[in-house]
Design a protein around this motif. Structure first.
Motif, PDB file in Angstrom:
ATOM      1  N   HIS A 109     -51.609 125.754  18.862  1.00 20.37           N
ATOM      2  CA  HIS A 109     -51.149 126.044  17.510  1.00 20.37           C
ATOM      3  C   HIS A 109     -52.327 126.744  16.827  1.00 20.37           C
ATOM      4  O   HIS A 109     -53.105 126.103  16.088  1.00 20.37           O
ATOM      5  CB  HIS A 109     -50.780 124.743  16.768  1.00 20.37           C
ATOM      6  N   THR A 114     -55.305 123.866  16.591  1.00 22.53           N
ATOM      7  CA  THR A 114     -54.823 122.609  17.157  1.00 22.53           C
ATOM      8  C   THR A 114     -54.225 122.842  18.545  1.00 22.53           C
ATOM      9  O   THR A 114     -53.653 123.890  18.807  1.00 22.53           O
ATOM     10  CB  THR A 114     -53.760 122.007  16.207  1.00 22.53           C
ATOM     11  N   GLN A 116     -51.707 120.934  21.574  1.00 21.08           N
ATOM     12  CA  GLN A 116     -50.746 119.872  21.865  1.00 21.08           C
ATOM     13  C   GLN A 116     -50.719 119.714  23.369  1.00 21.08           C
ATOM     14  O   GLN A 116     -50.375 120.640  24.097  1.00 21.08           O
ATOM     15  CB  GLN A 116     -49.368 120.231  21.316  1.00 21.08           C
ATOM     16  N   THR A 245     -55.390 111.353  20.686  1.00 20.50           N
ATOM     17  CA  THR A 245     -54.494 112.322  20.053  1.00 20.50           C
ATOM     18  C   THR A 245     -53.347 111.618  19.322  1.00 20.50           C
ATOM     19  O   THR A 245     -53.058 110.444  19.566  1.00 20.50           O
ATOM     20  CB  THR A 245     -53.914 113.289  21.095  1.00 20.50           C
ATOM     21  N   TYR A 249     -45.906 114.604  14.830  1.00 16.81           N
ATOM     22  CA  TYR A 249     -45.598 116.031  14.964  1.00 16.81           C
ATOM     23  C   TYR A 249     -45.348 116.723  13.618  1.00 16.81           C
ATOM     24  O   TYR A 249     -45.234 117.954  13.564  1.00 16.81           O
ATOM     25  CB  TYR A 249     -44.385 116.220  15.875  1.00 16.81           C
ATOM     26  N   VAL A 252     -47.812 119.792  12.349  1.00 15.86           N
ATOM     27  CA  VAL A 252     -47.793 121.219  12.695  1.00 15.86           C
ATOM     28  C   VAL A 252     -46.372 121.767  12.566  1.00 15.86           C
ATOM     29  O   VAL A 252     -45.405 121.043  12.760  1.00 15.86           O
ATOM     30  CB  VAL A 252     -48.295 121.477  14.145  1.00 15.86           C
ATOM     31  N   PRO A 255     -43.522 122.080  16.337  1.00 17.88           N
ATOM     32  CA  PRO A 255     -44.176 121.354  17.431  1.00 17.88           C
ATOM     33  C   PRO A 255     -43.279 121.252  18.657  1.00 17.88           C
ATOM     34  O   PRO A 255     -42.053 121.373  18.566  1.00 17.88           O
ATOM     35  CB  PRO A 255     -44.404 119.970  16.833  1.00 17.88           C
ATOM     36  N   LEU A 261     -51.292 115.693  19.648  1.00 20.08           N
ATOM     37  CA  LEU A 261     -51.987 116.741  18.917  1.00 20.08           C
ATOM     38  C   LEU A 261     -53.463 116.404  18.770  1.00 20.08           C
ATOM     39  O   LEU A 261     -53.837 115.276  18.450  1.00 20.08           O
ATOM     40  CB  LEU A 261     -51.381 116.909  17.521  1.00 20.08           C
TER      41      LEU A 261
END
Length: 353
Positions: A109, A114, A116, A245, A249, A252, A255, A261
């Motif tokens: 992202h 970021t 995922q 993490t 969600y 972002v 996602p 994330l």
């Protein structure tokens, strides 16, 4: 020093996992390119008595380490000083080799800086990783071993996986980390309960004198997390790493429906849980903060909140190989500006007011 922006544009043309493989190859080769490796180490690895600490009976030249998940198979340990890291954490390793989840399983992202990831503890297995690690341990910097159970191991036999791993890595690492907080192994986070943690750390204490730490997820209520951490410390844990993490969600746009994330969107969530834990456990155990740290200001904030050490991973992808240097130089400026002579004076200073 080359500009990372150009290289990043090229790397970001590739699938994220392919880009990681290319990066791993480069870092495996780097120590053999002595002039380049030496130049990068001299530039990026910040040595200062003001940043130096003795923790777990070993010396940490600076407080910024590489978080688990980047060097899964202990193939890049020798290159870490060239990136400026004061310590590194390999893994997560499982007893048996594990392919991980189906691809694609790593996503960017970029606007949010970021990642995922739904990797699923992909690694070559503890036997191969231990073989790799024996070649470089003891290393120029402290090395932690992050360990987790195999996906195929039933919950009721999880303890036996951790026993195998502790015995395999206790003599070839400076500390070990119990990972029961990854969102990418089905039901793994269910092991974040007081009964299992008590049994796990009681067993670990009987197996080794090496420090064994607990890594927790950011998605539980602070009250629950604090009690779990207290239980771990009471049962023999030498420290707490917060956090792994997140599966929130909402952080972002657009996602994926899998994975966790990491990166900038995790920073506030990770900090808030760390802060809550530190208020209860600062001074009673070693605290390490990870999650969204990519600059000196964020690292400094975590240190003042009670972290003795911080870890980065995703920031390296977006900021490049000069990031750790900038963090450590920035830390020196910030602490001296505030009148702190040594990092030990910074750690937990917000809690001493």
């Amino acid at each position: 020093m080359f500009k990372y922006d150009g290289l990043k544009k090229i790397l970001f043309m590739f699938d994220p996992e392919t880009a990681h493989t290319l990066g791993e190859f480069s870092l495996r080769v780097l120590p053999f390119l002595r002039s380049i490796n030496n130049y990068m180490t001299a530039r990026n690895f910040i040595r200062s008595d003001d940043l130096k600490q003795e923790i777990f009976g070993v010396t940490f030249e600076n407080p910024v380490g590489l978080g688990a998940g980047f060097d899964k198979n202990a193939t890049m340990v020798k290159a870490m000083p060239a990136l400026g890291f004061g310590f590194t954490e390999i893994g997560t390793m499982t007893p048996k080799p594990q392919e991980g989840n189906a691809k694609p399983r790593l996503f960017r992202h970029p606007e949010q800086k970021t990642l995922q990831n739904a990797m699923g503890f992909n690694n070559e297995g503890s036997f191969v990783v231990a073989k790799n690690l024996k070649k470089v341990f003891p290393a120029d910097i402290p090395v932690g071993a992050n360990i987790g159970k195999n996906k195929s191991t039933p919950q009721e036999h999880a303890l036996s996986d951790y026993k195998i791993l502790i015995n395999r890595f206790k003599e070839i690492s400076d500390y070990l980390v119990i990972n029961i907080s990854s969102p990418n192994t089905p039901n793994l986070r269910d092991l974040q309960n007081e009964a299992f943690i008590t049994e796990l750390f009681t067993m670990a204490k009987s197996l080794t004198h090496k420090p064994v730490l607990l890594k927790i997820a950011p998605d539980m209520e602070a009250k629950v997390a604090i009690e779990l951490c207290k239980t771990a410390v009471k049962s023999g844990a030498a420290g707490i790493i917060a956090t792994n993490t997140t599966i929130d969600y909402s952080l972002v746009p657009h996602p994926k429906s899998i994975g966790g994330l990491s990166g900038e969107v995790l920073a506030q969530k990770s900090y808030e849980l760390f802060q809550a834990i530190a208020k209860e456990l600062y001074g009673k155990t070693v605290l390490i903060s990870v999650g969204g740290i990519s600059n000196a200001e964020e690292a400094y904030k975590r240190l003042k909140a009670g972290a003795s050490l911080v870890q980065c991973y995703t920031g390296l992808i977006f900021e490049g190989p000069g990031m750790v240097r900038e963090i450590n130089l920035g830390l020196l400026k910030l602490m001296h500006k505030d009148g702190f002579k040594n990092i030990k004076d910074v750690i937990g200073s917000d809690l001493k007011k």
